[in-house]
Design an enzyme around this catalytic site. Structure first.
Site, PDB file in Angstrom:
ATOM      1  N   GLY A  33       8.299  14.319   0.735  1.00 46.31           N
ATOM      2  CA  GLY A  33       7.120  15.118   0.814  1.00 46.31           C
ATOM      3  C   GLY A  33       5.838  14.021   0.752  1.00 46.31           C
ATOM      4  N   LEU A  39      -1.057   8.422  -6.624  1.00 43.95           N
ATOM      5  CA  LEU A  39      -1.968   8.453  -5.328  1.00 43.95           C
ATOM      6  C   LEU A  39      -2.619   9.856  -5.093  1.00 43.95           C
ATOM      7  CD1 LEU A  39      -0.426  10.529  -2.906  1.00 43.95           C
ATOM      8  CD2 LEU A  39       1.183   8.729  -2.750  1.00 43.95           C
ATOM      9  N   ARG A  76      -2.865  23.348  -0.016  1.00 41.78           N
ATOM     10  CA  ARG A  76      -2.302  23.955  -1.193  1.00 41.78           C
ATOM     11  C   ARG A  76      -3.470  24.117  -2.088  1.00 41.78           C
ATOM     12  NH1 ARG A  76       3.055  20.360  -2.161  1.00 41.78           N
ATOM     13  NH2 ARG A  76       1.534  18.669  -1.512  1.00 41.78           N
ATOM     14  N   LYS A 133       0.445  10.765 -17.094  1.00 43.88           N
ATOM     15  CA  LYS A 133       0.169  11.403 -15.799  1.00 43.88           C
ATOM     16  C   LYS A 133      -0.428  12.601 -15.959  1.00 43.88           C
ATOM     17  CE  LYS A 133       0.059  12.588 -11.558  1.00 43.88           C
ATOM     18  NZ  LYS A 133      -0.874  11.960 -10.462  1.00 43.88           N
ATOM     19  N   LEU A 134      -0.040  13.644 -17.025  1.00 45.89           N
ATOM     20  CA  LEU A 134      -0.696  14.941 -16.964  1.00 45.89           C
ATOM     21  C   LEU A 134      -2.232  14.717 -17.540  1.00 45.89           C
ATOM     22  CD1 LEU A 134       2.255  16.981 -18.580  1.00 45.89           C
ATOM     23  CD2 LEU A 134       1.367  17.166 -16.319  1.00 45.89           C
ATOM     24  N   CYS A 148      -1.969  19.486  -7.243  1.00 45.89           N
ATOM     25  CA  CYS A 148      -1.642  18.626  -8.470  1.00 45.89           C
ATOM     26  C   CYS A 148      -2.473  19.287  -9.688  1.00 45.89           C
ATOM     27  CB  CYS A 148      -1.835  17.369  -8.529  1.00 45.89           C
ATOM     28  SG  CYS A 148      -0.576  16.639  -7.256  1.00 45.89           S
ATOM     29  N   ASN A 154       9.402  18.483  -5.550  1.00 48.87           N
ATOM     30  CA  ASN A 154       8.173  19.578  -6.089  1.00 48.87           C
ATOM     31  C   ASN A 154       8.385  20.027  -7.459  1.00 48.87           C
ATOM     32  OD1 ASN A 154      10.037  20.271  -3.940  1.00 48.87           O
ATOM     33  ND2 ASN A 154       8.931  22.351  -3.759  1.00 48.87           N
ATOM     34  N   THR A 155       7.531  20.409  -8.122  1.00 49.20           N
ATOM     35  CA  THR A 155       7.196  20.668  -9.407  1.00 49.20           C
ATOM     36  C   THR A 155       6.279  21.878  -9.623  1.00 49.20           C
ATOM     37  OG1 THR A 155       6.192  18.773 -10.476  1.00 49.20           O
ATOM     38  CG2 THR A 155       8.614  18.881 -10.727  1.00 49.20           C
TER      39      THR A 155
HETATM   40  P1  NAD Z   1       6.398  18.256  -1.475  1.00 54.21           P
HETATM   41  O1  NAD Z   1       6.342  19.601  -1.891  1.00 54.21           O
HETATM   42  O2  NAD Z   1       5.488  17.713  -0.255  1.00 54.21           O
HETATM   43  O3  NAD Z   1       7.603  17.396  -1.234  1.00 54.21           O
HETATM   44  C1  NAD Z   1       8.887  17.781  -2.287  1.00 54.21           C
HETATM   45  C2  NAD Z   1      10.143  17.667  -1.148  1.00 54.21           C
HETATM   46  O4  NAD Z   1      11.204  17.686  -1.956  1.00 54.21           O
HETATM   47  C3  NAD Z   1      10.265  18.817  -0.191  1.00 54.21           C
HETATM   48  O5  NAD Z   1      10.250  18.151   0.977  1.00 54.21           O
HETATM   49  C4  NAD Z   1      11.475  19.418  -0.627  1.00 54.21           C
HETATM   50  O6  NAD Z   1      12.099  20.012   0.393  1.00 54.21           O
HETATM   51  C5  NAD Z   1      12.226  18.240  -1.285  1.00 54.21           C
HETATM   52  N1  NAD Z   1      13.316  18.766  -2.263  1.00 54.21           N
HETATM   53  C6  NAD Z   1      13.167  19.517  -3.384  1.00 54.21           C
HETATM   54  N2  NAD Z   1      14.325  19.579  -3.884  1.00 54.21           N
HETATM   55  C7  NAD Z   1      15.305  18.848  -3.402  1.00 54.21           C
HETATM   56  C8  NAD Z   1      16.658  18.212  -3.643  1.00 54.21           C
HETATM   57  N3  NAD Z   1      17.364  18.947  -4.544  1.00 54.21           N
HETATM   58  N4  NAD Z   1      17.070  17.344  -2.928  1.00 54.21           N
HETATM   59  C9  NAD Z   1      16.482  16.796  -1.685  1.00 54.21           C
HETATM   60  N5  NAD Z   1      15.065  16.965  -1.439  1.00 54.21           N
HETATM   61  C10 NAD Z   1      14.688  18.115  -2.168  1.00 54.21           C
HETATM   62  O7  NAD Z   1       5.694  17.647  -3.036  1.00 54.21           O
HETATM   63  P2  NAD Z   1       4.970  16.443  -3.215  1.00 54.21           P
HETATM   64  O8  NAD Z   1       3.401  16.863  -3.074  1.00 54.21           O
HETATM   65  O9  NAD Z   1       5.265  15.216  -2.621  1.00 54.21           O
HETATM   66  O10 NAD Z   1       5.007  16.468  -4.679  1.00 54.21           O
HETATM   67  C11 NAD Z   1       6.274  15.915  -5.484  1.00 54.21           C
HETATM   68  C12 NAD Z   1       6.139  15.595  -6.712  1.00 54.21           C
HETATM   69  O11 NAD Z   1       5.090  14.545  -6.982  1.00 54.21           O
HETATM   70  C13 NAD Z   1       5.642  16.812  -7.569  1.00 54.21           C
HETATM   71  O12 NAD Z   1       5.915  16.661  -8.890  1.00 54.21           O
HETATM   72  C14 NAD Z   1       3.913  16.666  -7.797  1.00 54.21           C
HETATM   73  O13 NAD Z   1       3.279  16.849  -8.859  1.00 54.21           O
HETATM   74  C15 NAD Z   1       3.985  14.789  -7.622  1.00 54.21           C
HETATM   75  N6  NAD Z   1       2.720  14.214  -7.225  1.00 54.21           N
HETATM   76  C16 NAD Z   1       2.149  14.636  -6.140  1.00 54.21           C
HETATM   77  C17 NAD Z   1       0.834  14.207  -5.520  1.00 54.21           C
HETATM   78  C18 NAD Z   1       0.258  14.588  -4.059  1.00 54.21           C
HETATM   79  O14 NAD Z   1      -0.796  14.066  -4.106  1.00 54.21           O
HETATM   80  N7  NAD Z   1       0.824  15.673  -3.582  1.00 54.21           N
HETATM   81  C19 NAD Z   1       0.604  12.857  -6.134  1.00 54.21           C
HETATM   82  C20 NAD Z   1       1.002  12.466  -7.321  1.00 54.21           C
HETATM   83  C21 NAD Z   1       2.232  13.348  -7.904  1.00 54.21           C
HETATM   84  C1  UDX Z   2      -5.199  14.244  -7.399  1.00 54.47           C
HETATM   85  C2  UDX Z   2      -5.651  12.779  -8.310  1.00 54.47           C
HETATM   86  O1  UDX Z   2      -6.501  12.133  -8.007  1.00 54.47           O
HETATM   87  C3  UDX Z   2      -4.370  11.796  -7.856  1.00 54.47           C
HETATM   88  O2  UDX Z   2      -4.643  10.860  -8.784  1.00 54.47           O
HETATM   89  C4  UDX Z   2      -3.125  12.454  -8.289  1.00 54.47           C
HETATM   90  O3  UDX Z   2      -1.954  11.446  -8.033  1.00 54.47           O
HETATM   91  C5  UDX Z   2      -2.933  13.785  -7.483  1.00 54.47           C
HETATM   92  O4  UDX Z   2      -3.939  14.720  -7.915  1.00 54.47           O
HETATM   93  P1  UDX Z   2      -5.468  14.685  -4.732  1.00 54.47           P
HETATM   94  O5  UDX Z   2      -5.564  16.194  -5.466  1.00 54.47           O
HETATM   95  O6  UDX Z   2      -4.890  14.659  -3.884  1.00 54.47           O
HETATM   96  O7  UDX Z   2      -5.461  13.757  -6.175  1.00 54.47           O
HETATM   97  O8  UDX Z   2      -7.001  14.429  -4.623  1.00 54.47           O
HETATM   98  P2  UDX Z   2      -8.591  14.408  -5.335  1.00 54.47           P
HETATM   99  O9  UDX Z   2      -9.350  13.394  -4.503  1.00 54.47           O
HETATM  100  O10 UDX Z   2      -8.285  13.901  -6.735  1.00 54.47           O
HETATM  101  O11 UDX Z   2      -9.362  15.678  -5.130  1.00 54.47           O
HETATM  102  C6  UDX Z   2      -8.623  16.899  -5.860  1.00 54.47           C
HETATM  103  C7  UDX Z   2      -9.590  18.042  -5.643  1.00 54.47           C
HETATM  104  O12 UDX Z   2     -10.963  17.946  -6.201  1.00 54.47           O
HETATM  105  C8  UDX Z   2     -10.067  18.127  -4.173  1.00 54.47           C
HETATM  106  O13 UDX Z   2     -10.165  19.359  -3.634  1.00 54.47           O
HETATM  107  C9  UDX Z   2     -11.364  17.375  -4.200  1.00 54.47           C
HETATM  108  O14 UDX Z   2     -12.348  17.927  -3.082  1.00 54.47           O
HETATM  109  C10 UDX Z   2     -12.075  18.043  -5.614  1.00 54.47           C
HETATM  110  N1  UDX Z   2     -13.021  17.263  -5.952  1.00 54.47           N
HETATM  111  C11 UDX Z   2     -12.811  15.739  -6.119  1.00 54.47           C
HETATM  112  C12 UDX Z   2     -14.432  17.491  -6.249  1.00 54.47           C
HETATM  113  O15 UDX Z   2     -14.409  18.608  -6.281  1.00 54.47           O
HETATM  114  N2  UDX Z   2     -15.154  16.623  -6.955  1.00 54.47           N
HETATM  115  C13 UDX Z   2     -15.023  15.393  -7.052  1.00 54.47           C
HETATM  116  O16 UDX Z   2     -15.728  14.493  -7.526  1.00 54.47           O
HETATM  117  C14 UDX Z   2     -13.659  14.835  -6.525  1.00 54.47           C
END
Ligand code: NAD
Ligand code: UDX
Length: 473
Positions: free
Chosen positions: A13, A168, A351, A225-226, A281, A95-96
């Site tokens: 993902g 990221l 999302r 992280k949280l 997130c 995904n979580t």
């Molecule tokens: P995503 O939904 O984009 O991707 C998750 C992928 O995992 C999906 O493609 C799904 O098909 C796959 N999957 C689920 N169960 C599986 C399994 N058992 N085996 C193989 N594949 C499986 O999710 P994401 O945005 O990449 O987020 C992933 C995690 O990272 C979450 O916990 C999220 O909170 C965290 N995170 C996300 C971001 C972000 O910017 N999106 C940043 C930091 C942390």
């Molecule tokens: C966030 C965290 O920044 C990143 O470190 C973590 O790993 C995943 O969650 P992301 O959600 O991708 O990243 O984007 P971010 O730039 O943080 O923005 C999140 C939301 O807040 C967006 O809707 C953005 O438009 C909004 N935002 C951001 C504001 O409204 N004001 C700001 O000053 C910054």
């Protein structure tokens, strides 16, 4: 420990794909496989039309994947089991999302995908394996994993669990991965735990300076992280709460953020008032933290973090109410142009986008909503509105999609800017003079992102309403 030869990322993902690609690029001697259950997702990762829109990602993927300039060491595959068997290190990046049913629905994270990945590793691994939590998980998840691995794993196979959360942000993922503020690695403070943390640190060490690699105990890492996401979201809710006071008093929230942010203890980033934060997130992770506090019998702490989300919901509906009251209390039959549907610029991810709530409210008012977003497709907008409770019959009746900002604004009563795409700031692509000519009168612009030059638009004849800016007189 023997050198790492093979690494697996489970979940292709927004996190697993880019993280695997950058790790492969920077460690040409390590075979990196990114696996997913979804065949269409993997096929897209193996093409030039990647499944996510992320500036700068395609060249990184191609360099490690296509064996044109160097031997291939990045693979995208659905062979989850086979890849796990070969891997020295497995990153879980699944995904979580927030649970939608059962105990904790609407608050607790759904750990089903994460547990299923853990069980799969336990069942398939044939030699000692380091398992890395990269997904965002509740604090003490590693303790649950340990039990599962012990119960399901093959005799003689040892597992070491590390927490290595991903920080990221979408839209800047490649830059964030190439030059992270820090890499956090949490481990058990045992000799084998510390050794595993060192192995992972060495992989990152091929491009991240040693002083930016932070090692902590595993529970701190999970909770950090949280905490980081909650603190960032809290800043946005704080500035958004102040934006309401600004609108009522004539103060300008941009000036407030600038003045406060010059205090080095506060800092200037993440203080941009907006129609509300979105993305997969912030909401999920703040709710996760709040729910954890609830289960730890800390109701005051739970309520404190819950209020960060509550202000965000309020900010979104406050914005729509302002649109309605400014447009003389009724939107029925009026065309409203919505600029931007993604939750922030430079991503096609929708999302939790604030646009979902705003568009839902506009539909409820029976406005004729026309949406233009440079990256988000009609199918995705339909799907997002559907899963967020809109009746598809209403969507078909009230919503249309435009291919450019001009068709979108034509004959509309108001343009509402919901995503800060560069092309909407009037220095860039959109010709606001032309937009003014094709709109109804009075022509309103509501800026939910504070990206347009309000003074210039007012001189063109627009009536402009911005988040966090009231009447200065
Ligand atoms: P995503 O939904 O984009 O991707 C998750 C992928 O995992 C999906 O493609 C799904 O098909 C796959 N999957 C689920 N169960 C599986 C399994 N058992 N085996 C193989 N594949 C499986 O999710 P994401 O945005 O990449 O987020 C992933 C995690 O990272 C979450 O916990 C999220 O909170 C965290 N995170 C996300 C971001 C972000 O910017 N999106 C940043 C930091 C942390
Ligand atoms: C966030 C965290 O920044 C990143 O470190 C973590 O790993 C995943 O969650 P992301 O959600 O991708 O990243 O984007 P971010 O730039 O943080 O923005 C999140 C939301 O807040 C967006 O809707 C953005 O438009 C909004 N935002 C951001 C504001 O409204 N004001 C700001 O000053 C910054």
């Amino acid at each position: 420990m023997a050198p790492v030869k093979s690494v697996c990322f489970i979940g292709a993902g927004f996190v697993g794909g880019p993280s695997g690609a950058v790790l492969a690029l920077k460690n040409p001697d390590v075979e990196v496989s990114v696996v997913d259950l979804s065949e269409t997702r993997i096929a897209a990762w193996n093409s030039d039309a990647l499944p996510i829109y992320e500036p700068g990602l395609l060249p990184v993927v191609k360099e490690a994947r296509d064996a044109e300039v160097r031997p291939q060491n990045l693979f995208f595959t659905t062979d989850v089991k086979g890849t796990i068997k070969r891997a020295d290190i497995v990153f879980i990046c699944v995904n979580t999302p927030t649970k939608t049913a059962g105990i904790g629905a609407g608050k607790a994270p759904n750990m089903a995908y994460f547990e299923s990945a853990t069980r799969m590793i336990a069942a398939e691994a044939e030699s000692d394996t380091i398992i890395v939590e990269k997904s965002t998980v509740p604090c003490r998840t590693a303790a649950n994993m340990r039990e599962i691995l012990k119960a399901v794993g093959k005799p003689g196979v040892n597992f070491e669990i590390l927490s290595n959360p991903e920080f990221l942000a979408e839209g800047t993922a490649v830059a964030d991965l190439m030059k992270p503020d820090r890499i956090l690695i949490g481990s058990m403070q045992t000799p084998s735990g510390l050794e595993a943390a060192e192995v992972l640190a060495n992989l990152y060490g091929s491009w991240v300076p040693k002083e930016n690699i932070l090692k902590t105990n595993i529970w701190s890492s999970e909770l950090a992280k949280l905490a980081a996401n909650a603190l960032l979201a809290q800043r946005i809710s704080s500035i958004n709460a102040l934006s309401a006071i600004c609108e009522a008093t004539g103060a300008d929230v941009g000036e407030i953020a600038y003045a406060a942010g010059l205090d080095s203890r506060i800092g200037s980033r993440m203080l941009q008032a907006s129609v509300g934060f979105g993305g997969s997130c912030f909401r999920k992770d703040v709710l996760n933290l709040s729910y954890m506090a609830e289960t730890l019998h800390l109701p005051e702490v739970a309520a404190y973090w819950q209020s960060v989300v509550a202000i965000n919901e309020w900010q979104k509906s406050r914005f729509t109410k302002r649109v309605i009251s400014t447009l003389y209390g009724t939107l029925t039959g009026k065309k409203i142009a919505v600029y931007g549907f993604s939750y922030k610029k430079n991503t096609a991810d929708t999302r939790e986008s604030a646009a979902i709530s705003v568009v839902k409210d506009l539909i409820a008012e029976q406005a004729k909503v026309c949406i233009y977003d440079p990256q988000v497709t009609k199918a995705q907008i339909w799907e997002e509105l559907d899963i967020n409770g809109c009746h598809l019959a209403d969507v078909e009746k009230f919503v249309t999609i435009a291919q450019n900002p001009y068709d979108c604004a034509s004959e509309s009563h108001a343009v509402i800017v919901l995503t800060e795409w560069d092309e909407f700031s009037n220095k860039d692509v959109v010709d606001w003079e032309q937009i003014f000519d094709i709109m109804e009168r009075p022509a309103f612009v509501f800026d939910g992102r504070r990206v347009i030059d309000a003074g210039k638009l007012q001189r063109l004849g627009f009536r402009v309403e911005c988040i966090g800016r009231g009447n200065p007189f």
